[in-house]
Design a protein around this motif. Structure first.
Motif, PDB file in Angstrom:
ATOM      1  N   UNK A  91      45.527  29.151  44.446  1.00  0.00           N
ATOM      2  CA  UNK A  91      45.591  29.207  42.995  1.00  0.00           C
ATOM      3  C   UNK A  91      44.699  29.941  42.383  1.00  0.00           C
ATOM      4  N   UNK A  92      43.257  29.968  43.096  1.00  0.00           N
ATOM      5  CA  UNK A  92      42.286  30.773  42.151  1.00  0.00           C
ATOM      6  C   UNK A  92      42.484  32.317  42.585  1.00  0.00           C
ATOM      7  N   UNK A  93      43.176  32.605  43.569  1.00  0.00           N
ATOM      8  CA  UNK A  93      43.410  33.892  44.169  1.00  0.00           C
ATOM      9  C   UNK A  93      44.418  34.544  43.267  1.00  0.00           C
ATOM     10  N   UNK A  94      45.621  33.979  43.202  1.00  0.00           N
ATOM     11  CA  UNK A  94      46.755  34.762  42.375  1.00  0.00           C
ATOM     12  C   UNK A  94      46.389  34.593  41.060  1.00  0.00           C
ATOM     13  N   UNK A  95      45.645  33.663  40.265  1.00  0.00           N
ATOM     14  CA  UNK A  95      45.425  33.549  39.053  1.00  0.00           C
ATOM     15  C   UNK A  95      44.356  34.846  38.598  1.00  0.00           C
ATOM     16  N   UNK A  96      43.249  35.157  39.606  1.00  0.00           N
ATOM     17  CA  UNK A  96      42.557  36.182  39.446  1.00  0.00           C
ATOM     18  C   UNK A  96      43.229  37.502  39.474  1.00  0.00           C
ATOM     19  N   UNK A  97      44.321  37.721  40.383  1.00  0.00           N
ATOM     20  CA  UNK A  97      44.911  38.845  40.192  1.00  0.00           C
ATOM     21  C   UNK A  97      45.849  38.953  38.987  1.00  0.00           C
ATOM     22  N   UNK A  98      46.316  37.757  38.531  1.00  0.00           N
ATOM     23  CA  UNK A  98      46.981  38.017  37.380  1.00  0.00           C
ATOM     24  C   UNK A  98      46.297  38.558  36.135  1.00  0.00           C
ATOM     25  N   UNK A  99      45.073  38.070  35.905  1.00  0.00           N
ATOM     26  CA  UNK A  99      44.098  38.448  35.073  1.00  0.00           C
ATOM     27  C   UNK A  99      43.683  40.109  35.346  1.00  0.00           C
ATOM     28  N   UNK A 100      43.767  40.429  36.574  1.00  0.00           N
ATOM     29  CA  UNK A 100      43.348  41.826  37.033  1.00  0.00           C
ATOM     30  C   UNK A 100      44.408  42.858  36.251  1.00  0.00           C
ATOM     31  N   UNK A 101      45.758  42.311  36.330  1.00  0.00           N
ATOM     32  CA  UNK A 101      47.185  42.897  35.755  1.00  0.00           C
ATOM     33  C   UNK A 101      46.802  43.420  34.398  1.00  0.00           C
ATOM     34  N   UNK A 102      45.830  42.667  33.432  1.00  0.00           N
ATOM     35  CA  UNK A 102      45.532  43.320  32.244  1.00  0.00           C
ATOM     36  C   UNK A 102      44.646  44.529  32.342  1.00  0.00           C
ATOM     37  N   UNK A 103      44.101  44.638  33.324  1.00  0.00           N
ATOM     38  CA  UNK A 103      43.101  45.887  33.259  1.00  0.00           C
ATOM     39  C   UNK A 103      43.803  47.211  33.611  1.00  0.00           C
ATOM     40  N   UNK A 104      45.180  47.195  34.108  1.00  0.00           N
ATOM     41  CA  UNK A 104      45.985  48.182  34.912  1.00  0.00           C
ATOM     42  C   UNK A 104      45.761  49.556  34.049  1.00  0.00           C
ATOM     43  N   UNK A 105      45.765  50.637  34.849  1.00  0.00           N
ATOM     44  CA  UNK A 105      45.735  52.029  34.164  1.00  0.00           C
ATOM     45  C   UNK A 105      47.097  52.884  34.324  1.00  0.00           C
ATOM     46  N   UNK A 106      47.828  52.136  35.342  1.00  0.00           N
ATOM     47  CA  UNK A 106      48.986  53.035  35.567  1.00  0.00           C
ATOM     48  C   UNK A 106      49.868  52.239  36.667  1.00  0.00           C
ATOM     49  N   UNK A 107      50.971  52.802  37.068  1.00  0.00           N
ATOM     50  CA  UNK A 107      51.686  52.229  38.123  1.00  0.00           C
ATOM     51  C   UNK A 107      51.077  51.569  39.439  1.00  0.00           C
ATOM     52  N   UNK A 108      50.421  52.421  40.160  1.00  0.00           N
ATOM     53  CA  UNK A 108      49.782  52.227  41.380  1.00  0.00           C
ATOM     54  C   UNK A 108      48.685  50.935  41.073  1.00  0.00           C
ATOM     55  N   UNK A 109      47.998  50.951  40.014  1.00  0.00           N
ATOM     56  CA  UNK A 109      47.016  50.002  39.792  1.00  0.00           C
ATOM     57  C   UNK A 109      47.837  48.603  39.617  1.00  0.00           C
ATOM     58  N   UNK A 110      48.996  48.507  38.750  1.00  0.00           N
ATOM     59  CA  UNK A 110      49.621  47.413  38.717  1.00  0.00           C
ATOM     60  C   UNK A 110      50.452  46.788  39.804  1.00  0.00           C
ATOM     61  N   UNK A 111      51.040  47.965  40.479  1.00  0.00           N
ATOM     62  CA  UNK A 111      51.373  47.496  41.850  1.00  0.00           C
ATOM     63  C   UNK A 111      50.605  46.899  42.914  1.00  0.00           C
ATOM     64  N   UNK A 180      45.735  34.192  33.429  1.00  0.00           N
ATOM     65  CA  UNK A 180      45.348  34.394  34.517  1.00  0.00           C
ATOM     66  C   UNK A 180      43.974  33.380  34.612  1.00  0.00           C
ATOM     67  N   UNK A 181      43.120  33.618  33.642  1.00  0.00           N
ATOM     68  CA  UNK A 181      41.882  32.841  33.835  1.00  0.00           C
ATOM     69  C   UNK A 181      41.781  31.080  33.619  1.00  0.00           C
ATOM     70  N   UNK A 182      43.110  30.882  33.059  1.00  0.00           N
ATOM     71  CA  UNK A 182      43.276  29.330  32.787  1.00  0.00           C
ATOM     72  C   UNK A 182      43.596  28.920  34.175  1.00  0.00           C
ATOM     73  N   UNK A 183      44.297  29.527  35.108  1.00  0.00           N
ATOM     74  CA  UNK A 183      44.473  29.180  36.384  1.00  0.00           C
ATOM     75  C   UNK A 183      43.283  29.007  37.312  1.00  0.00           C
ATOM     76  N   UNK A 184      42.456  30.102  37.094  1.00  0.00           N
ATOM     77  CA  UNK A 184      41.039  29.701  37.974  1.00  0.00           C
ATOM     78  C   UNK A 184      40.407  28.681  37.436  1.00  0.00           C
TER      79      UNK A 184
END
Length: 436
Positions: A91-111, A180-184
């Motif tokens: 739960x902590x891992x997938x939620x953290x990466x969900x939050x990280x999606x919000x910082x995406x700068x392009x397709x590769x980052x979001x992928x 994402x942070x709510x799940x963490x």
């Protein structure tokens, strides 16, 4: 003979309800983080100029490949160590990466971030199935797993709603970060409050009332080879697995692309689209999941094991024409009511089929068997469905323009028919393959 002792904390009904409720909340976050991309796709596409195929890759293979393949070794581990620890960490891992999606700068980052969500979610479901089976006796198991599966409809609905409202009020990046942070923050509660019970505690032979059962000797955790040696000999497992996978091709595909369809073909924007999709997912999905579990428990007693695949098979057959009808009604309110019925029918498989898979192997193999089932379902369903509908839409765009997505969704509906055929076939061997 000895009179029964006072119930332990694990046996108290209130605690069992608490555990099931908290696991359902975790599963809700699983689907919030999995499905929020669907409601945010139009915003992301407008900012980053992604094609439908690129969005399909983000929603499907980026998540599904790692999610499906890692679920198997993690489930193998869950048959050996604390299932609660695995669920909380995941739960902590997938939620953290969900939050990280919000910082995406392009397709590769979001992928890459979506792959991280898949890595985390790989450890959430199969250990939870196994826990539920050890908290509830056989006669209640399909209903308990149906309640757990409410996380699918509730999570999808909340992902649509909160994701859409946050994107409309702030932007799509904020939606990823907040959810994402709510799940963490939830992960420590799971770790500290859910106990990991003895495996197979409800699968012993029944004893007379007032008598304490002699504890069964602990069973050694099975290897992959041992589990697969059993599954390979059981035709019902393969028909159940690929039947569920075919249904998920369209189920996940439609769940991802319907928000974009409502924008392109029905003119819905922002908050209206979020509320509309959330209502369909919550009301239709919750009713269907509960109905499927209730019917399977009611009809599948005794030797009538075939009810477990037959209930969803009939649902898929009815759902196809209703989905088509709902997509061709101009009035939004009428369309909403029509969408509720096929949405319910398309999710009625969760309780029955998950329960059936739990009973194809002994209790100490359940996490690995469940993960094997999920490997087939998710690798085909999520990995193929979302990308396939996006690719077909892109292929048809030169001919149909904004309506191309509508025709892509029509094509996908045939997978429900194939799912029904496979489940009808599985019913013939399930009675023989069932392990009490």
């Amino acid at each position: 003979m000895t009179t029964a002792a006072a119930p332990t904390p694990l046996e108290r009904p209130a605690y069992r309800v608490y555990v099931l409720g908290l696991l359902t909340v975790v599963y809700t976050f699983n689907f919030i983080d999995r499905q929020v991309l669907a409601i945010l796709a139009p915003y992301i596409q407008a900012e980053m100029n992604f094609t439908d195929s690129q969005l399909g890759l983000l929603g499907g293979p980026a998540f599904a490949v790692v999610y499906s393949t890692l679920a198997l070794p993690i489930a193998w581990l869950a048959d050996r160590i604390s299932r609660t620890s695995i669920i909380a960490t995941s739960l902590a891992v997938w939620s953290g990466f969900t939050a990280l999606c919000g910082l995406a700068t392009g397709f590769t980052f979001l992928f890459g971030a979506r792959m991280g969500v898949g890595v985390g979610e790989a450890g959430g479901v199969a250990p939870s199935y196994s826990l539920v089976a050890d908290y509830f006796p056989k006669a209640q198991r399909a209903r308990a797993l149906a309640v757990y599966s409410f996380g699918v409809s509730i999570g999808t609905a909340l992902g649509y709603l909160f994701g859409g409202l946050l994107a409309a009020a702030i932007d799509w990046r904020a939606a990823f970060i907040v959810l994402g942070l709510a799940g963490v923050l939830l992960a420590p509660i799971v770790k500290l409050t859910i106990k990991d019970p003895e495996r197979g505690r409800f699968d012993r032979e029944p004893v007379p009332e007032g008598v304490i059962a002699t504890p069964a000797p602990a069973q050694k955790a099975a290897s992959f080879g041992e589990v697969w040696a059993i599954l390979l000999k059981k035709p019902s497992f393969w028909f159940l697995g690929f039947g569920a996978a075919c249904s998920s091709v369209y189920g996940y595909g439609a769940a991802f692309w319907l928000p974009s369809f409502f924008q392109r073909s029905m003119g819905m924007e922002g908050a209206e689209r979020a509320w509309y999709m959330a209502g369909i997912a919550f009301f239709g999905g919750t009713i269907g999941i509960w109905l499927g579990g209730w019917l399977a428990d009611k009809l599948g007693r005794g030797v009538k094991r075939s009810a477990y695949p037959l209930v969803p098979a009939v649902g898929f057959i009815i759902a196809v024409p209703l989905f088509f009808l709902a997509m061709n009604v101009e009035d939004k309110r009428t369309a909403f009511l029509l969408f509720l019925i096929p949405q319910a029918l398309s999710l009625a498989w969760l309780g029955p089929l998950i329960t059936a898979v739990q009973h194809l192997v002994p209790s100490h193999m359940r996490s690995t068997a469940s993960a094997s089932f999920l490997l087939i379902n998710n690798l085909v369903g999520i990995g193929l469905g979302i990308y396939l509908l996006g690719a077909v839409s892109e292929y048809l765009t030169p001919r149909f323009g904004e309506e191309a997505l509508r025709y892509s969704l029509y094509v996908g509906q045939w997978f429900y028919g194939l799912a029904a055929i496979l489940l009808f076939i599985s019913a013939r061997s399930l009675r023989r393959d069932w392990v009490d």
